[in-house]
Design a protein around this motif. Structure first.
Motif, short mmCIF file in Angstrom:
data_model
loop_
_atom_site.label_atom_id
_atom_site.label_comp_id
_atom_site.label_asym_id
_atom_site.label_seq_id
_atom_site.Cartn_x
_atom_site.Cartn_y
_atom_site.Cartn_z
N GLY A 11 -29.01 6.50 8.44
CA GLY A 11 -28.18 6.97 8.30
C GLY A 11 -28.00 7.31 6.81
N ARG A 15 -33.67 9.63 8.66
CA ARG A 15 -32.72 11.28 9.60
C ARG A 15 -32.35 10.64 10.57
N ASP A 16 -31.58 11.30 11.10
CA ASP A 16 -30.87 10.84 12.16
C ASP A 16 -31.59 11.68 13.44
N ASP A 213 -23.40 4.87 3.20
CA ASP A 213 -23.42 6.15 3.58
C ASP A 213 -21.90 5.20 4.99
N ASN A 232 -23.37 12.63 3.22
CA ASN A 232 -23.02 13.40 4.87
C ASN A 232 -22.18 11.28 4.92
N THR A 247 -27.93 14.76 1.35
CA THR A 247 -28.06 14.15 2.42
C THR A 247 -29.34 13.97 3.14
N GLU A 249 -30.05 14.12 5.82
CA GLU A 249 -31.86 15.12 6.16
C GLU A 249 -32.61 15.39 4.88
#
Length: 261
Positions: A11, A15-16, A213, A232, A247, A249
């Motif tokens: 996180g 990346r997710d 995060d 995020n 983020t 991402e």
């Protein structure tokens, strides 16, 4: 001058849904080390899982695994903080009574589970790349246990409230993402682990940069003047941090490290 960088993994760096780090991080970590800046990966994962993420630079990274219960580097355990065995047994027996929970008990080098759920086992071995040992009965494991975790795809926060009310005066309990609740020995945290590194490397908080995060990152962020929440992050984490990065991402941590270099 920055002398230590500490960061969460899931996180924050990853990346997710991905389990491999952007390869550019490896080059950046090597350049940081050439400048004398230490790099620490702090995670609820076990150290072998952290090492798998950082394989190309694994000898250049400190591992603060199991939310800080283990502090080490490639091939060396520097600090270990196990949970009292009687409390471990009581927690496991209580967690078994809650429907839908998967339980793992983390030793220094392997995680133990009595699950027969193949999807969950695949997540541990192929996703997180844990070293996993299946056992018939977790209460029969004789190894030191440094973390007990429960996993559920939904509703873990509600269970966290009940388990924390029951055990929170004897263990440190933290939410570690949307699916996990972790329990460690009292006082254990990523922040404590960072403090151990700072003390032994003679590094001050104002010479430290940290990224996170989730709730289990807050104490780590408080050990660093240059504390960053990724965009995020949970709102509580953003409130605890002095600065914000992009983020996960969009490789927010990488952008900050590039600027630092």
């Amino acid at each position: 001058m920055i002398k230590l960088i500490a960061t969460d993994i899931d996180g924050t760096l990853l990346r997710d849904g991905e389990h491999h780090l952007n390869p550019e991080y490896f080059d950046v970590i090597l350049k940081l080390r050439q400048k004398g800046i230490q790099f620490a990966a702090a995670s609820g994962r076990q150290w072998a899982s952290i090492e798998a993420v950082f394989e190309p630079v694994k000898e250049k990274v400190f591992y603060l695994s199991d939310n800080g219960a283990y502090v080490g580097c490639h091939g060396r355990n520097l600090f270990l903080n196990p949970i009292d065995r009687d409390i471990v047994l009581e927690m496991i027996r209580r967690m078994r009574q809650i429907p839908g929970l998967e339980i793992i008990a983390g030793g220094p080098d392997v995680v133990y589970t009595e699950t027969k759920n193949q999807e969950f086992l695949t997540l541990l071995t192929d996703g997180y790349r844990f070293r996993v040992r299946q056992v018939e009965d977790l209460t029969e494991v004789s190894d030191y246990i440094i973390k007990v975790s429960v996993y559920r795809k939904s509703g873990i926060q509600g269970e966290a409230e009940g388990l924390t009310a029951e055990f929170g005066d004897r263990v440190k309990m933290v939410l570690a993402g949307e699916w996990w609740l972790d329990a460690m020995a009292p006082g254990v945290s990523k922040g404590q682990a960072i403090g151990i590194l700072q003390e032994n490397l003679d590094i001050k908080p104002e010479e430290t940069m940290a990224f996170g995060d989730q709730m289990n990152d807050i104490e780590m962020l408080k050990r660093a003047y240059y504390s960053f929440a990724v965009a995020n992050a949970r709102e509580e984490v953003k409130q605890a941090a002095r600065f914000q990065a992009d983020t996960n991402e969009r490789d927010g941590v990488l952008k900050v490290l590039r600027q630092l270099l």
